[in-house]
Design a protein around this motif. Structure first.
Motif, short mmCIF file in Angstrom:
data_model
loop_
_atom_site.label_atom_id
_atom_site.label_comp_id
_atom_site.label_asym_id
_atom_site.label_seq_id
_atom_site.Cartn_x
_atom_site.Cartn_y
_atom_site.Cartn_z
N TYR A 125 -0.31 -10.64 0.89
CA TYR A 125 -1.72 -10.25 0.82
C TYR A 125 -1.85 -8.72 0.80
O TYR A 125 -2.56 -8.15 -0.05
CB TYR A 125 -2.48 -10.82 2.01
CG TYR A 125 -3.88 -10.26 2.17
CD1 TYR A 125 -4.93 -10.71 1.38
CD2 TYR A 125 -4.13 -9.25 3.11
CE1 TYR A 125 -6.20 -10.18 1.52
CE2 TYR A 125 -5.39 -8.71 3.25
CZ TYR A 125 -6.44 -9.17 2.46
OH TYR A 125 -7.69 -8.64 2.59
N HIS A 126 -1.15 -8.06 1.71
CA HIS A 126 -1.27 -6.60 1.79
C HIS A 126 -0.59 -5.92 0.60
O HIS A 126 -1.06 -4.84 0.16
CB HIS A 126 -0.68 -6.10 3.11
CG HIS A 126 -1.54 -6.39 4.30
ND1 HIS A 126 -2.76 -5.80 4.50
CD2 HIS A 126 -1.36 -7.23 5.36
CE1 HIS A 126 -3.30 -6.24 5.62
NE2 HIS A 126 -2.47 -7.12 6.16
N GLN A 129 -3.23 -6.24 -2.15
CA GLN A 129 -4.39 -5.40 -1.85
C GLN A 129 -4.07 -3.91 -2.01
O GLN A 129 -4.91 -3.12 -2.47
CB GLN A 129 -4.89 -5.68 -0.43
CG GLN A 129 -5.53 -7.04 -0.25
CD GLN A 129 -6.80 -7.19 -1.06
OE1 GLN A 129 -7.60 -6.27 -1.17
NE2 GLN A 129 -6.98 -8.38 -1.64
N CYS A 133 -6.11 -1.36 -4.40
CA CYS A 133 -6.73 -0.14 -3.85
C CYS A 133 -6.20 1.11 -4.54
O CYS A 133 -6.96 2.04 -4.84
CB CYS A 133 -6.49 -0.05 -2.35
SG CYS A 133 -7.40 -1.28 -1.38
N CYS A 142 -5.46 2.01 0.69
CA CYS A 142 -4.11 1.67 0.23
C CYS A 142 -3.10 1.92 1.34
O CYS A 142 -2.22 1.09 1.59
CB CYS A 142 -3.76 2.49 -1.01
SG CYS A 142 -2.13 2.11 -1.71
N HIS A 145 -3.25 -0.82 3.93
CA HIS A 145 -2.60 -2.06 3.51
C HIS A 145 -1.08 -1.92 3.55
O HIS A 145 -0.38 -2.88 3.89
CB HIS A 145 -3.07 -2.46 2.12
CG HIS A 145 -4.43 -3.09 2.11
ND1 HIS A 145 -4.69 -4.29 2.76
CD2 HIS A 145 -5.61 -2.68 1.55
CE1 HIS A 145 -5.97 -4.60 2.59
NE2 HIS A 145 -6.55 -3.64 1.88
#
Length: 280
Positions: A125-126, A129, A133, A142, A145
């Motif tokens: 997920y990170h 993301q 970002c 960013c 994450h």
């Protein structure tokens, strides 16, 4: 066998009366059952194995459905589909009738191969993301994450610290009763050319290949090897991570905040693998 083939053919054709996922998960789960027969050194000398039709027929559908070519399977078929997390046991154990600590070591080893991917969902997920970002110019988000990647990687590596240790996986047990079954190789003739497939390996974990691509590192496998052991969807995910990886751009732009986070993630990988696989 005719009935089995009929059901599989229906699922391949998109017949809505067949619960597709359950059918193929069941096949991958049960084809591991032949593993109750120990693999010995003499058997490993065989380069081509003539499996019975009861295994060859459904496995052909599995290979086609998920886009893998290996006759030996991969972590999904050999580990994930064979791990019953609800009951906390290996569904079809290789060493079911053996004395302790052999059965426990098999469970701990299987758990250590499957649980990291379950724990890795927040990492993925990170990763995604952070890419979004960065491409939208949201540098602080960013960084946050990327920090999230580091945080959740700790729980992933904790699995190895706790389970890949001498007390749970004694070396004499691991080598003699577990690794040999999963690690030996065999192959087949394709257009009169012998193609060999390795056994299941920790290198088949999506997480570490995705992280290699994200960090701009060379992958362990050659491109053709990914087709052998990784499904279509896994390959698409890793290819997307590779295509959108931004570490080189961040370094070129001298973005200190981002660069520091990348270095932290890379250090986690180096330190964790050294401590887990060398010391233990």
């Amino acid at each position: 066998m005719a009935n089995v083939q009929a059901v599989l053919s229906k699922s391949e054709s998109g017949d809505s009366s067949v619960r597709f996922f359950q059918v193929f998960k069941g096949i991958a789960h049960t084809t591991c059952r032949w593993g109750t027969i120990p693999v010995v050194k003499v058997a490993q000398l065989d380069k081509i194995i003539n499996f019975p039709t009861e295994l060859d027929l459904p496995w052909g559908f599995i290979r086609q459905r998920y886009g893998i070519t290996s006759l030996g399977g991969n972590l999904i078929s050999n580990f994930h589909c064979n791990m019953d997390h609800a009951r906390g046991k290996v569904a079809y154990a290789i060493n079911e009738s053996m004395p302790e600590p052999i059965p426990s070591a098999e469970y701990y080893f299987t758990y250590a191969f499957t649980e990291p991917e379950r724990k890795a969902l927040p990492v993925y997920y990170h990763l995604v993301q952070s890419i979004g970002c960065y491409e939208m110019g949201q540098k602080q988000a960013c960084i946050e994450h990327l920090q999230g990647v580091s945080v959740h990687l700790k729980s992933v590596f904790q699995i190895y610290y706790e389970y890949i240790v001498e007390s749970k996986d004694p070396r004499h047990v691991f080598t003699a009763y577990i690794q040999g079954f999963h690690g030996w190789a065999a192959g087949e003739l394709i257009n009169d050319e012998y193609v060999e497939y390795d056994g299941s390996s920790g290198a088949h974990l999506v997480l570490f290949n995705a992280l290699d691509y994200f960090l701009g590192l060379e992958p362990f496998f050659h491109e053709q090897d990914f087709i052998k052991y990784f499904s279509y969807s896994q390959r698409r995910f890793m290819a997307s991570i590779k295509a959108h990886a931004f570490r080189p751009a961040a370094e070129q732009a001298d973005n200190t905040g981002l660069v520091q986070q990348f270095e932290k993630i890379a250090k986690q990988l180096r330190v964790s693998f050294h401590e887990t696989f060398i010391i233990s």
